[in-house]
Design an enzyme around this catalytic site. Sequence first.
Site, short mmCIF file in Angstrom:
data_model
loop_
_atom_site.label_atom_id
_atom_site.label_comp_id
_atom_site.label_asym_id
_atom_site.label_seq_id
_atom_site.Cartn_x
_atom_site.Cartn_y
_atom_site.Cartn_z
N LYS A 1 0.84 -1.20 0.00
CA LYS A 1 0.00 0.00 0.00
C LYS A 1 0.87 1.25 0.00
CE LYS A 1 -1.76 2.97 2.91
NZ LYS A 1 -2.05 4.12 2.07
N GLU B 1 10.41 1.77 10.11
CA GLU B 1 11.32 2.88 9.77
C GLU B 1 10.52 4.15 9.97
OE1 GLU B 1 14.42 2.45 9.05
OE2 GLU B 1 14.47 0.29 8.65
N CYS C 1 13.40 11.83 5.44
CA CYS C 1 13.48 11.50 6.87
C CYS C 1 14.88 11.75 7.42
CB CYS C 1 13.07 10.06 7.10
SG CYS C 1 14.04 8.91 6.11
N GLU D 1 9.24 16.58 15.01
CA GLU D 1 9.49 16.46 13.57
C GLU D 1 8.53 17.36 12.80
OE1 GLU D 1 8.45 12.81 11.45
OE2 GLU D 1 10.34 12.94 10.36
#
Length: 482
Positions: A172, A247, A281, A385
């Site tokens: 997905k 991750e 990231c 973040e």
Amino acid sequence: MEPVRNYINGAFVDAVSGQTLDTVNPATNTVITAVPRSQAVDVKHATEAAKAAATAWGATTMVERIAWLERIADALEAEAETIAQLESLDTGKPISLARRVDAARSVANFRFFADHAKGHQDPTFSDHGAVNHVHRSPVGVVGLITPWNLPLYLLSWKVAPALLMGNTIVAKPSELTPLTADFLAKTVHALGLPAGVFNLVHGYGPEVGQAIVEHPDIRGISFTGGTATGRLVAATAAPMFKKLSLELGGKNATVVLDDAPLDDIMEGLVRASFTNSGQVCLCGSRILVDETIYDTFAEKFIAKVEELRLGDPQDEATQMGTVISQDHKAKVESYIRLGIEEGGTVLTGGLSELAPVPGVPSDGAFLRPTVLAGLSASCRTATEEIFGPVVTLHSFASEDEAVEMANLTEYGLAGSVWTADIERGHAFAKRMETGIVWVNTWLNRDLRTPFGGVKQSGVGREGGDWSMAFFSEMTNVCIQQP
Ligand code: NAP
């Protein structure tokens, strides 16, 4: 553009419900095409197909599967320009970046795992007159869930080793960026990959992603995305004892020591901060600078940031396009406001209403690269973040203080250290609580190395042998001479 469809059991199909959602070009805020809004029933069909195909695919030899990876790499490479165009359209990233990073790395992922497997040998151990042979089997059906920032790059990073080790797949992509996953499905279909080996189900995370994680016949989940989503994935998958690779997010520190040759490294630092509008990231979003060089650093850094060419992602000269969506732009801008509330000063960039990007559609998700200074290293802006083109500058008085600041957040994905003294950089790097540290470089990736985060940035490692281990089950066969 033709509507995107799910790819299940070797056929392109609509969601069972017939529902769709739109994928939008963030540079123009216009609809590109419709995408299936799938549900658990679509995941069920995909999983049944993957399960039915698992025995035959798992029985193929490693040599045969290596040949499949090479065929896929060749086919993608022949269409690298198409991949780059689709990725730029779907994400708003500059076409030059999409070519150099997304298209090139998607091809390289398949090629790398094919080559890596050629040199691979499972170990044997001898002791007490017995020989132990490590035998690998596929995990079975695996679920691959990926984010929007590097769509095919990250999907292929999982698909290649999963296929290589004999697994069948239910994947997905992010609902924001379905186009290149669809292109991969079309590619493997055209190549004649057996039906059911690779299945793709489009839709929203809480609907399709959650159904993949919950399905009892999906025995392994490889997930890349945000930490909050990763927590949900872990909470669902762990009680089912699924193999799990996570991750997750990061808030990476870029550390500039007092001996760093500023003029030589400035381009690398701007790249580490703002590649893909800061939506990698691994981007460094907190720059920690020795106080003795801070003022000179800030001046040179801002000058370099202001040289970045912003604009139409389709323009060959553009170096920075949009963020992924209007919603994400609003989230990033909320952090710029928070930074100001927390006492920060905007050195360059800032809110789009105050610092608009000239010559772009007014409803495109454009934001200037933004640098904030004067904030405490422990404030929310400097520890949460943001995942956009925003960095904060901080000064430190000693290396010990720099280590403390670098390790201050709940994340531990990546970092970089910049210095003229390699030994010093290496020693500093080992004190950083992260999965990856670069010294005098950034995003320099050898695909054989372990990739992953510590703390809230993830669980497990991907890359080379680590990916091969994740996508296989090992049986130790101990044989004693009679
Ligand atoms: P996200 O919102 O966590 O989504 C990641 C994927 O998970 C998407 O496909 C999403 O689908 C799906 N998802 C959402 N809810 C789910 C659920 N309940 N169960 C299963 N899947 C679900 O992350 P994102 O905003 O796409 O990506 C940005 C994040 O990814 C950042 O935090 C970034 O640091 C991280 N990232 C990490 C790495 C790494 O290697 N560590 C690499 C790249 C990005 P929808 O998109 O349809 O919601």
